[in-house]
Design an enzyme around this catalytic site. Sequence first.
Site, PDB file in Angstrom:
ATOM      1  N   TRP A 180       5.963  -2.974   4.934  1.00 33.67           N
ATOM      2  CA  TRP A 180       7.311  -3.321   4.570  1.00 33.67           C
ATOM      3  C   TRP A 180       7.523  -3.092   3.093  1.00 33.67           C
ATOM      4  CZ3 TRP A 180       5.390  -8.008   7.413  1.00 33.67           C
ATOM      5  CH2 TRP A 180       5.660  -7.911   8.792  1.00 33.67           C
ATOM      6  N   ILE A 224       6.280  -5.724   0.491  1.00 35.05           N
ATOM      7  CA  ILE A 224       4.851  -6.047   0.417  1.00 35.05           C
ATOM      8  C   ILE A 224       4.027  -4.781   0.211  1.00 35.05           C
ATOM      9  CG2 ILE A 224       2.897  -7.125   1.621  1.00 35.05           C
ATOM     10  CD1 ILE A 224       4.966  -8.824   3.171  1.00 35.05           C
ATOM     11  N   CYS A 225       3.878  -4.008   1.280  1.00 40.48           N
ATOM     12  CA  CYS A 225       2.946  -2.882   1.266  1.00 40.48           C
ATOM     13  C   CYS A 225       3.469  -1.662   0.527  1.00 40.48           C
ATOM     14  CB  CYS A 225       2.549  -2.514   2.694  1.00 40.48           C
ATOM     15  SG  CYS A 225       1.631  -3.828   3.523  1.00 40.48           S
ATOM     16  N   VAL A 226       4.746  -1.659   0.166  1.00 39.67           N
ATOM     17  CA  VAL A 226       5.279  -0.610  -0.703  1.00 39.67           C
ATOM     18  C   VAL A 226       5.333  -1.098  -2.148  1.00 39.67           C
ATOM     19  CG1 VAL A 226       7.301   0.807  -1.240  1.00 39.67           C
ATOM     20  CG2 VAL A 226       6.581   0.517   1.137  1.00 39.67           C
ATOM     21  N   PRO A 282       1.606  -1.498  -4.243  1.00 31.81           N
ATOM     22  CA  PRO A 282       0.995  -0.298  -4.829  1.00 31.81           C
ATOM     23  C   PRO A 282       1.908   0.436  -5.795  1.00 31.81           C
ATOM     24  CG  PRO A 282       1.599   0.101  -2.533  1.00 31.81           C
ATOM     25  CD  PRO A 282       1.759  -1.370  -2.780  1.00 31.81           C
TER      26      PRO A 282
END
Length: 219
Positions: free
Chosen positions: A117, A120-122, A125
């Site tokens: 999502w 979070i995961c975008v 990083p």
Amino acid sequence: MSNGTKSGLQALLTPEESVVVLIDHQPFQFANLNSHEPTMIVNNAVALAKTAKLFDVPTILTTVLEERGGYLIKGLQDVFPEQKPINRTLINTWEDERVVDAVKATGRKKLIIAGLWTEICVAMPAIQAAGEGFDVFVVTDASGGASKEAHDMAVQRMVQAGVVPITWTAVASEWQRDWAREKTISAMTEVLLEHGGATGVAFAWETQLLATGRAGNSI
């Protein structure tokens, strides 16, 4: 923060400087995707992947806990059938050395990220990589969050960290840059026809009209 310029010709993307990381386009993440229509994210993520392959832009696929969250969606895997996604346990992709090493091995500094999502995961990083000297671009219409607010707040947070929001058609256009570049124009047109929505429909119509006009002129 990134040392890259945010304005001028140098700020635009080129295939030679770009590397793409696609993060966690998996069934579990799609099941709670509420910021966008899921089929749109599938369409745009696959379009981005096809465009990257067309322009020979290195593309790294990654999943998180695929044994529980599901394999990468078929549309993406089909673009790179030979590539096994890097399967992580870390929520933050940029903390996985295999991913970072794969990006650094390309020698490219314009990092293009899309995934699920966004918040979070975008975001994790993207923010970290921007702080380590990469020019980070997040493809917002190939990414999505658990809610519209979550997606929007993540984009705002990333912008504050120096990340550039962009859409897949903007990426494609900057890579193509000139419609006189015949090497890629035919395949780029096919991607637009298949994934470009109304743009693809309009282009097909224009092609029809041009063909009809040529036929009429020959009579």
